[in-house]
Enzyme design. Structure first.
Site, PDB file in Angstrom:
ATOM      1  N   SER A   1      -5.040 -10.506 -11.809  1.00  0.00           N
ATOM      2  CA  SER A   1      -4.657  -9.710 -12.970  1.00  0.00           C
ATOM      3  C   SER A   1      -5.212 -10.364 -14.221  1.00  0.00           C
ATOM      4  O   SER A   1      -5.447 -11.577 -14.256  1.00  0.00           O
ATOM      5  CB  SER A   1      -3.130  -9.634 -13.078  1.00  0.00           C
ATOM      6  OG  SER A   1      -2.725  -9.111 -14.329  1.00  0.00           O
TER       7      SER A   1
ATOM      8  N   TYR B   1       4.449 -14.515 -13.050  1.00  0.00           N
ATOM      9  CA  TYR B   1       3.370 -13.597 -12.654  1.00  0.00           C
ATOM     10  C   TYR B   1       2.000 -14.161 -13.018  1.00  0.00           C
ATOM     11  O   TYR B   1       1.069 -14.134 -12.201  1.00  0.00           O
ATOM     12  CB  TYR B   1       3.610 -12.253 -13.348  1.00  0.00           C
ATOM     13  CG  TYR B   1       2.686 -11.137 -12.949  1.00  0.00           C
ATOM     14  CD1 TYR B   1       2.870 -10.426 -11.768  1.00  0.00           C
ATOM     15  CD2 TYR B   1       1.634 -10.752 -13.783  1.00  0.00           C
ATOM     16  CE1 TYR B   1       2.034  -9.372 -11.419  1.00  0.00           C
ATOM     17  CE2 TYR B   1       0.795  -9.696 -13.451  1.00  0.00           C
ATOM     18  CZ  TYR B   1       0.997  -9.014 -12.266  1.00  0.00           C
ATOM     19  OH  TYR B   1       0.165  -7.971 -11.928  1.00  0.00           O
TER      20      TYR B   1
ATOM     21  N   VAL C   1       5.465  -9.940   3.140  1.00  0.00           N
ATOM     22  CA  VAL C   1       4.303 -10.819   3.241  1.00  0.00           C
ATOM     23  C   VAL C   1       4.629 -12.273   2.916  1.00  0.00           C
ATOM     24  O   VAL C   1       3.817 -13.162   3.200  1.00  0.00           O
ATOM     25  CB  VAL C   1       3.142 -10.329   2.348  1.00  0.00           C
ATOM     26  CG1 VAL C   1       2.645  -8.968   2.812  1.00  0.00           C
ATOM     27  CG2 VAL C   1       3.538 -10.314   0.880  1.00  0.00           C
TER      28      VAL C   1
ATOM     29  N   ARG D   1       2.198   2.611  -2.523  1.00  0.00           N
ATOM     30  CA  ARG D   1       2.003   3.350  -3.779  1.00  0.00           C
ATOM     31  C   ARG D   1       0.984   2.631  -4.652  1.00  0.00           C
ATOM     32  O   ARG D   1       0.505   1.558  -4.307  1.00  0.00           O
ATOM     33  CB  ARG D   1       3.347   3.469  -4.527  1.00  0.00           C
ATOM     34  CG  ARG D   1       3.976   2.116  -4.849  1.00  0.00           C
ATOM     35  CD  ARG D   1       5.370   2.258  -5.426  1.00  0.00           C
ATOM     36  NE  ARG D   1       6.281   2.878  -4.482  1.00  0.00           N
ATOM     37  CZ  ARG D   1       6.890   2.208  -3.503  1.00  0.00           C
ATOM     38  NH1 ARG D   1       6.682   0.913  -3.339  1.00  0.00           N
ATOM     39  NH2 ARG D   1       7.681   2.831  -2.672  1.00  0.00           N
TER      40      ARG D   1
ATOM     41  N   ALA E   1       0.799  -1.233   0.000  1.00  0.00           N
ATOM     42  CA  ALA E   1       0.000   0.000   0.000  1.00  0.00           C
ATOM     43  C   ALA E   1       0.827   1.276   0.000  1.00  0.00           C
ATOM     44  O   ALA E   1       0.283   2.365   0.181  1.00  0.00           O
ATOM     45  CB  ALA E   1      -0.949   0.006   1.198  1.00  0.00           C
TER      46      ALA E   1
ATOM     47  N   LYS F   1      -0.987 -15.102 -10.390  1.00  0.00           N
ATOM     48  CA  LYS F   1      -2.290 -14.451 -10.457  1.00  0.00           C
ATOM     49  C   LYS F   1      -3.420 -15.451 -10.726  1.00  0.00           C
ATOM     50  O   LYS F   1      -4.539 -15.275 -10.231  1.00  0.00           O
ATOM     51  CB  LYS F   1      -2.275 -13.360 -11.530  1.00  0.00           C
ATOM     52  CG  LYS F   1      -1.368 -12.171 -11.185  1.00  0.00           C
ATOM     53  CD  LYS F   1      -1.719 -11.562  -9.835  1.00  0.00           C
ATOM     54  CE  LYS F   1      -1.060 -10.209  -9.624  1.00  0.00           C
ATOM     55  NZ  LYS F   1      -1.374  -9.644  -8.285  1.00  0.00           N
TER      56      LYS F   1
END
Length: 246
Positions: A135, A147, A57, A9, A7, A151
């Site tokens: 995504s 990626y 995380v 940006r 969070a 996702k």
């Protein structure tokens, strides 16, 4: 109160501000606690309470400590937005194991660890909202085997958690953005050796609404899933991509 990861940006920051506008206290989680200062200030300008927490995380111990600190300083978290993410793009023959593992570690393992820690507070409260950021790349994207896999995995995690947590009053949904103008996509343009304006113009030409997304577009979708009125919507994936194909 709400936790938003990644969070400092972009989409995460816009989501934190949007939730503050809806009356939530917000824990702003990111790898670098100092980088969260701008988001904290923006939340406070909306009249909300905010807490910056540095947290990897993908690290279970840091997640447990971070969520415990949130509960102690802001109150038990009942809303979780899993937004934290990184990219390590490359074609499969050039992608290293570290490239693959690190991306899945932040996106997918991170969402799992955060959900596991936060659901204890949600089930005790008998109410909760989890929103995972997937995504359009979950449908496949050249140079993003890591990626895209992460996702797509988030969509499976979303549907499974919706089944497991529904009886406790917790809904779990997924927002899957298309192209969004952020620092991350700007960095992609730089790697390609083109200007960000050229990059976004190229993408916008193939999007039905003829523009790329803004972080606030995604924040609005997240805010819908968090609402009390969305309590009968769970296990869903919403593509916010300016058209039907993401």
């Amino acid at each position: 109160m709400a936790i938003v990861t990644g969070a400092a940006r972009g989409i995460g920051a816009a989501t934190a501000v949007r939730l503050a506008r809806d009356g939530f206290a917000v824990a702003v989680l990111d790898l670098d606690e100092a980088a969260c200062a701008g988001t904290v200030e923006a939340v406070e300008k909306e009249g909300g309470r905010a807490l910056a927490i540095g947290c990897d995380v993908s690290n279970a111990e840091q997640v447990e400590a971070g969520v415990a600190r949130v509960a102690a300083e802001l109150g038990a978290p009942t809303v979780l937005v899993n937004n934290a993410g990184i990219i390590r793009d490359n074609l499969i023959h050039r992608m290293t194991e570290q490239d693959f593992d690190s991306v899945l570690g932040v996106h997918l393992r991170g969402a799992f660890l955060m959900a596991r820690a936060v659901q204890r507070h949600q089930t005790e409260a008998g109410w909760g909202r989890i929103v995972n950021l997937s995504s359009a790349a979950a449908l496949g994207n050249r140079g993003q085997a890591n990626y895209s896999s992460a996702k797509a995995g988030l969509q499976g995690l979303t549907k499974t958690l919706a089944i497991e947590l529904g009886r406790f009053g917790v809904t779990v949904n997924c927002v899957a953005p298309g192209f969004v103008a952020t620092e991350m996509t700007e960095a992609t343009a730089q790697r390609m050796g083109i200007t960000f304006e050229e990059f976004t113009t190229r993408y916008a030409a193939n999007i039905p609404v003829r523009r790329v997304g803004a972080p606030e577009d995604i924040a609005q979708a997240v805010a819908f899933f968090v609402r009390e009125e969305a309590g009968f919507v769970s296990g869903q994936v919403l593509y916010v991509a300016g058209g039907p194909k993401g």
